[in-house]
Design an enzyme around this catalytic site. Structure first.
Site, short mmCIF file in Angstrom:
data_model
loop_
_atom_site.label_atom_id
_atom_site.label_comp_id
_atom_site.label_asym_id
_atom_site.label_seq_id
_atom_site.Cartn_x
_atom_site.Cartn_y
_atom_site.Cartn_z
N CYS A 2 -11.42 -44.69 32.38
CA CYS A 2 -11.62 -43.88 31.18
C CYS A 2 -11.01 -44.55 29.96
O CYS A 2 -10.02 -45.28 30.07
CB CYS A 2 -10.94 -42.53 31.36
SG CYS A 2 -11.41 -41.70 32.87
N ARG A 27 -15.41 -48.96 29.06
CA ARG A 27 -14.40 -48.49 30.01
C ARG A 27 -14.91 -47.36 30.89
O ARG A 27 -14.28 -47.01 31.89
CB ARG A 27 -13.16 -48.01 29.25
CG ARG A 27 -12.38 -49.11 28.60
CD ARG A 27 -11.11 -48.56 28.03
NE ARG A 27 -10.22 -48.10 29.07
CZ ARG A 27 -9.20 -48.79 29.55
NH1 ARG A 27 -8.94 -49.97 29.06
NH2 ARG A 27 -8.44 -48.31 30.49
N TRP A 77 -14.85 -42.16 33.28
CA TRP A 77 -15.30 -42.83 34.50
C TRP A 77 -14.76 -41.96 35.63
O TRP A 77 -13.57 -41.95 35.90
CB TRP A 77 -14.73 -44.25 34.55
CG TRP A 77 -15.25 -45.07 35.69
CD1 TRP A 77 -16.37 -45.85 35.69
CD2 TRP A 77 -14.66 -45.20 36.98
NE1 TRP A 77 -16.52 -46.44 36.92
CE2 TRP A 77 -15.48 -46.06 37.73
CE3 TRP A 77 -13.54 -44.66 37.60
CZ2 TRP A 77 -15.22 -46.41 39.05
CZ3 TRP A 77 -13.27 -45.01 38.92
CH2 TRP A 77 -14.11 -45.88 39.62
N ASN A 101 -6.38 -40.88 30.96
CA ASN A 101 -6.87 -42.00 31.77
C ASN A 101 -5.86 -42.24 32.87
O ASN A 101 -4.66 -42.36 32.59
CB ASN A 101 -7.01 -43.26 30.90
CG ASN A 101 -7.32 -44.49 31.73
OD1 ASN A 101 -7.99 -44.40 32.77
ND2 ASN A 101 -6.82 -45.64 31.31
N GLY A 102 -6.33 -42.31 34.11
CA GLY A 102 -5.41 -42.53 35.23
C GLY A 102 -5.74 -41.58 36.36
O GLY A 102 -6.81 -40.96 36.36
N GLU A 470 -19.41 -65.44 43.94
CA GLU A 470 -19.42 -64.95 42.55
C GLU A 470 -20.85 -64.70 42.07
O GLU A 470 -21.13 -63.70 41.41
CB GLU A 470 -18.68 -65.95 41.65
CG GLU A 470 -18.67 -65.63 40.16
CD GLU A 470 -18.11 -64.24 39.81
OE1 GLU A 470 -17.50 -63.59 40.65
OE2 GLU A 470 -18.33 -63.81 38.66
N LYS A 474 -22.24 -61.00 40.88
CA LYS A 474 -22.83 -60.76 39.56
C LYS A 474 -24.17 -60.06 39.66
O LYS A 474 -24.46 -59.12 38.92
CB LYS A 474 -22.96 -62.12 38.87
CG LYS A 474 -22.69 -62.18 37.45
CD LYS A 474 -21.27 -62.37 36.99
CE LYS A 474 -20.29 -61.33 37.42
NZ LYS A 474 -18.92 -61.65 37.13
N GLU A 477 -23.74 -56.45 40.82
CA GLU A 477 -23.08 -55.62 39.83
C GLU A 477 -23.99 -55.18 38.69
O GLU A 477 -24.03 -54.02 38.33
CB GLU A 477 -21.92 -56.46 39.28
CG GLU A 477 -21.08 -55.85 38.24
CD GLU A 477 -19.98 -56.82 37.77
OE1 GLU A 477 -19.01 -56.34 37.24
OE2 GLU A 477 -20.14 -58.05 37.91
N HIS A 493 -24.74 -67.51 62.48
CA HIS A 493 -23.89 -66.60 63.26
C HIS A 493 -24.20 -65.14 62.96
O HIS A 493 -23.34 -64.28 63.15
CB HIS A 493 -22.42 -66.93 63.00
CG HIS A 493 -22.06 -68.33 63.43
ND1 HIS A 493 -21.89 -68.67 64.74
CD2 HIS A 493 -21.92 -69.46 62.72
CE1 HIS A 493 -21.62 -69.96 64.82
NE2 HIS A 493 -21.64 -70.46 63.61
N LYS A 592 -14.95 -51.62 32.90
CA LYS A 592 -14.38 -52.94 32.69
C LYS A 592 -12.99 -53.09 33.29
O LYS A 592 -12.69 -54.06 33.94
CB LYS A 592 -14.33 -53.21 31.18
CG LYS A 592 -13.74 -54.56 30.80
CD LYS A 592 -14.62 -55.69 31.28
CE LYS A 592 -14.13 -57.05 30.84
NZ LYS A 592 -14.84 -58.10 31.61
O1 M6R Z 1 -9.35 -57.42 34.65
P1 M6R Z 1 -9.43 -58.01 36.00
O2 M6R Z 1 -9.75 -59.48 35.98
O3 M6R Z 1 -8.20 -57.75 36.83
O4 M6R Z 1 -10.63 -57.31 36.73
C1 M6R Z 1 -10.88 -57.55 38.07
C2 M6R Z 1 -12.22 -57.03 38.48
O5 M6R Z 1 -12.29 -55.64 38.31
C3 M6R Z 1 -13.36 -57.68 37.70
O6 M6R Z 1 -13.33 -59.06 37.82
C4 M6R Z 1 -14.71 -57.17 38.20
O7 M6R Z 1 -14.95 -57.58 39.50
C5 M6R Z 1 -15.82 -57.63 37.26
N1 M6R Z 1 -16.57 -56.50 36.84
C6 M6R Z 1 -16.76 -58.57 37.88
O8 M6R Z 1 -17.74 -59.01 36.99
#
Ligand code: M6R
Length: 597
Positions: A2, A27, A77, A101-102, A470, A474, A477, A493, A592
């Site tokens: 949030c 956020r 969120w 937030n939290g 990675e 991506k 996500e 395997h 984020k």
């Molecule tokens: O701010 P951070 O690097 O600690 O965030 C870690 C992950 O939440 C972040 O890398 C997340 O996996 C991204 N959305 C990936 O694109």
């Protein structure tokens, strides 16, 4: 997670809150809300709270303006309770409105206790208990009521509270969730993070855990956990944050395009960094630990690969969330490298705290100089990637790779009084990454071909396994395509069972000695009718492969290739996302900065 905002401004308070919330949407964006202390025209009651909150994007709040000079806002969120108008913040009790937030871990016990005292709840959120507690503790002193409520809370929170009885006043508290105060022309703010105030504020000051911020009588005041006023210094908002504008494209596209600049800024900053304070730890470490989440975890894996190969010591790498609960064998003499773009990821912070409690030395690789992680570290190693707003980490990942490779080179220097050979090619990294943009036309064709796929694999060997992981993260996500990143050797395997006609497999082969093995895996995919795409800097590897699609990467020293080979994969994911009709900056269910566990 949030985003929270509070604003005191005699002019356009609602508009300012709305603009900040739009910038905070990265956020969280399942619902949004605003509350203002509104001057009532009726005689018997001077002020009252007006709340507007809605499921969906911040744009749902546009329209009729609420007048008032004191307000709070929230982008949600969801953690407790589905996204709906009722669960959206601000939450109200009596004359108080709150944004949070939290996560309040003891919310169930508090809710039960409050219900036994006759309170009724309107939402399923954990946050509503906080405003109820404030209301119940209020006996004329607003600040004291907030402190009394906070004393009952377990978990993490950054809150901002307003009251109809206290126009002009906003009270905030911070515990393990980011919170800053800021000042701009004609307005005072509190906020979960600085980018929300781009173009609005000029100076800012972060709060530490346990501190309170109070906006009252046109001033920003800080207090310690006991409620004593403390003096803090304000800093100028970094120019890159102040100038943050998306332009016509998504933040993700903008940030991919900024990567070469981010790399050269980060490299310059690393050259200027004095590593002497951690020389003893880097020289003497018998092993390293590395923790991170998501994309940053892939940077941790890349650190493991490079450091083990260069330094010949083990690097124990774990996701932060698992590290904490596995009784890690970390202690004095160990070095923990914690990687986090935001420096606010709850699991990474907790893993770092645990390691420090056990006597380990903490090196924090982060993009945010004033983050909680940087403050916790014995040695903060700062990226200069510039603000990264898109949820999908792109330029920050590439800069994290640069930073952990640089750290490895420094450790190598402290051990062997010389740099590894590839260190001298770091200067070429930025231009090589720019050259990788020439692959974008091809990746765009590939995305068109694959945009309707229901799933895909990414394969690699050696250092390319991490890039495969990675690449898969991506596309999952932001394009919502099921994808797995694998070591190509594992294909037989189990994974091979899913290969059928047309199933797409993307392979990355940047390590010459392992390229043939990767090619063998592709041949096995091809033999079962799969569709193969291959990325390599080696012309012969590409021409000798059976791949249906080949993309030649620009070349640099092999150990640095993970920085280059990921670029077309990021762009590919972005193209897939757009072709599938999603917004790259608002991936489903994601935020984020993951400031809750
Ligand atoms: O701010 P951070 O690097 O600690 O965030 C870690 C992950 O939440 C972040 O890398 C997340 O996996 C991204 N959305 C990936 O694109």
């Amino acid at each position: 997670m949030c985003g929270i905002i509070g604003c005191f401004s005699e002019k356009d308070c609602y508009g300012r809150l709305l603009r900040a919330l739009k910038k905070l949407e990265y956020r969280g964006y399942d619902s949004a809300g605003i509350a203002l202390v509104h001057k009532n025209r009726r005689l018997h009651e001077n002020y009252r709270l007006i709340v507007r909150k809605k499921k969906g994007y911040v744009s749902a709040l546009e329209g009729a303006v609420i007048s008032g000079d004191t307000g709070i806002g929230h982008t949600r969120w969801a953690t407790h309770g589905v996204p709906c108008d009722r669960n959206a913040h601000p939450h109200v009790s009596g004359k108080f409105a709150l944004v949070h937030n939290g996560i309040i871990e003891n919310h169930a016990a508090l809710r039960q206790e409050l219900c036994e005292h006759g309170e009724t709840f309107l939402s399923e959120t954990d946050s509503e208990v906080i405003v109820k507690l404030i209301d119940r503790n209020y006996a004329g002193d607003f600040f004291a009521a907030v402190r009394a409520a906070c004393a009952r809370l377990e978990g993490s929170y950054a809150i901002a509270v307003i009251s109809a009885d206290h126009p002009g006043e906003i009270i905030c508290a911070r515990c393990k969730s980011p919170l800053i105060a800021a000042a701009g022309k004609g307005a005072l703010y509190v906020c979960s993070d600085a980018p929300a105030l781009a173009g609005e504020a000029e100076f800012f000051c972060p709060a530490n855990d346990g501190e309170y911020i109070r906006i009252a009588e046109g001033k920003i005041l800080f207090y310690d956990s006991a409620g004593n006023e403390i003096k803090k210094s304000f800093l100028r908002l970094p120019a890159q944050i102040a100038a943050l504008e998306k332009g016509d494209k998504s933040f993700m596209e903008k940030e991919i395009a900024e990567t070469p600049q981010a790399l050269s800024d980060t490299l310059k900053s690393l050259h200027r960094t004095d590593f002497a304070p951690c020389a003893r730890q880097l020289r003497g470490a018998k092993r390293f630990f590395a923790v991170a989440c998501g994309t940053a975890y892939h940077a941790a894996l890349a650190f493991r690969d490079r450091a083990e190969e260069c330094l010949h010591i083990p690097v124990l790498c774990q996701t932060s969330s698992e590290f904490r609960y596995r009784s890690p064998l970390i202690g004095e003499g160990d070095v923990l490298v914690a990687i986090s773009q935001s420096g606010e990821t709850a699991d990474t912070l907790e893993a770092s705290r645990l390691a420090k409690e056990r006597g380990a030395y903490l090196i924090a690789v982060t993009n945010v100089a004033h983050s909680s992680l940087a403050a916790l570290a014995d040695f903060p190693l700062l990226l200069r990637a510039g603000p990264e707003i898109a949820v999908a980490a792109t330029k920050s990942y590439v800069c994290q790779l640069l930073a952990v490779f640089y750290l490895t080179a420094q450790a190598h220097f402290f051990k062997h009084t010389r740099m590894p050979v590839w260190f001298f090619e770091l200067e070429k990294l930025s231009e090589t990454v720019r050259a990788a943009e020439e692959c974008f036309l091809q990746t765009s064709h590939l995305a068109k071909q694959l945009s309707q796929t229901f799933g895909m694999y990414y394969l690699g060997r050696g250092q390319d396994v991490v890039t495969a992981m990675e690449g898969a993260l991506k596309v999952k996500e932001i394009a919502c395509v099921y994808a797995e990143g694998y070591a190509a050797g594992e294909l037989k395997h189990g994974t091979l069972a899913l290969i059928e006609k047309g199933f797409p497999v993307i392979a990355i082969a940047t390590d010459k000695k392992l390229a043939k093995k990767c090619e063998n895996a592709l041949a096995e995919v091809k033999a079962r009718g799969g569709f193969c795409a291959l990325f390599s800097q080696y012309e012969d590897v590409l021409s000798e492969s059976c791949a249906d699609f080949c993309c030649r990467l620009p070349s640099i020293s092999e150990p640095l290739m993970p920085v280059v080979s990921v670029i077309p994969l990021q762009k590919f994911a972005c193209e897939m996302c757009l072709l599938r009709g999603f917004d790259p900056d608002k991936p489903r269910n994601l935020a984020k900065s993951v400031t809750v566990e």
